[in-house]
Design a protein around this motif. Structure first.
Motif, PDB file in Angstrom:
ATOM      1  N   PRO A   1      -5.147  -0.230   8.095  1.00  0.00           N
ATOM      2  CA  PRO A   1      -3.941  -1.629   7.337  1.00  0.00           C
ATOM      3  C   PRO A   1      -4.745  -2.301   8.489  1.00  0.00           C
TER       4      PRO A   1
ATOM      5  N   ASN B   1       1.826  -2.631   5.209  1.00  0.00           N
ATOM      6  CA  ASN B   1       0.728  -2.392   5.132  1.00  0.00           C
ATOM      7  C   ASN B   1       2.073  -0.504   5.078  1.00  0.00           C
TER       8      ASN B   1
ATOM      9  N   THR C   1       1.447  -1.070  -0.225  1.00  0.00           N
ATOM     10  CA  THR C   1       0.114   0.106  -0.028  1.00  0.00           C
ATOM     11  C   THR C   1       0.767   1.175   0.273  1.00  0.00           C
TER      12      THR C   1
ATOM     13  N   ASN D   1       3.785  -3.981   9.075  1.00  0.00           N
ATOM     14  CA  ASN D   1       3.105  -2.754   9.635  1.00  0.00           C
ATOM     15  C   ASN D   1       4.387  -2.036   9.912  1.00  0.00           C
TER      16      ASN D   1
END
Length: 258
Positions: free
Chosen positions: A112, A83, A12, A133
């Protein structure tokens, strides 16, 4: 890296900064890459046999579902979810906009988490997977000039660690990334506010390519946490072991003028 040709990564925030660097690196490593980002000039042009660009707002549930479904339709798997998408806001606790803070949490925390919840069933069926993350050193050391951003990254770190402990039994690895100041357009794209001059003047920055390389290494080594640069680890340790020293450091960077 050997054996990476069959792997699929969904990234992303893939149109610029760390996300774009990840798209470029993983594509050069022979991975099949799905990239989600807000619509922007040139983003769709990265499309190729092994690269699937998808434009949309990650805060939109339909966009998240589309990203997972199109990735599966095109590549048949999601081995890694990165993410990375995020946004900032320069504001102190005493005057931070609550509506903008809610937007920060929508982008940095809730989206996320929701995307991971879509990817987890896929990874469970595969009996493998990695969720990355992207947090921040600001998610360990609370910074008064960006309270909303720091709070959102604290939340990302907590979610990451909870997720890692839940999913390890399923063979799914979860890793958080804690960059320091990265040479991106982050400051230009914040929702509001400007960084204090003393913060803007900091020269110890890393490139998006360095962060992407650290992410790739972390995935291969199954690290719990990746710090970029190494001094970020010291910065975060100071907050825990010597908060008085962190207070002094922050005072040198935060000279709020009424």
């Amino acid at each position: 890296m050997s054996g990476s040709n069959s792997r699929v990564v969904l990234i992303t925030g893939g149109s610029e900064g760390i996300g774009a660097a990840c798209v470029d690196l993983f594509a050069r490593m022979g991975w099949r890459v799905a990239a989600l980002a807000l619509p922007s000039d040139g983003f769709e042009e990265i499309a190729g046999p092994a690269i699937l660009p998808m434009a949309g707002d990650i805060c939109d549930e339909c966009v998240r579902k589309m990203a997972v479904e199109r990735t599966m339709e095109r590549f048949g798997a999601i081995d890694v979810l990165i993410n990375n998408a995020g946004v900032g806001l320069y504001a102190a606790p005493s005057d931070a906009s609550i509506p903008l803070t809610k937007r920060i949490f929508d982008v940095n925390v809730f989206a996320p988490l929701a995307l991971a919840q879509l990817a987890i069933p896929v990874m469970r069926r595969q009996a493998r997977g990695t969720i990355v993350n992207v947090g921040s050193v600001g998610g360990r050391a609370a910074l008064p000039w960006c309270v909303s951003y720091s709070a959102s990254k604290f939340a990302v770190h907590s979610i990451n660690d909870s997720m890692r402990r839940e999913l390890r039994r399923d063979g799914i690895h979860v890793m958080k990334v804690c960059p320091g100041i990265v040479a991106t357009k982050f400051r230009e794209n914040v929702l509001a506010g400007i960084a204090p001059p003393e913060v803007s003047a900091i020269q110890r920055v890393v490139t998006p390519q360095e962060v992407a390389a650290a992410i790739a290494r972390g995935i291969e080594l199954k690290k719990r946490t990746v710090y970029v640069p190494w001094v970020a680890r010291l910065f975060m340790a100071t907050e825990v072991c010597a908060p008085w020293l962190m207070d002094w450091y922050v005072d040198t960077k935060w000279r709020k003028r009424e």
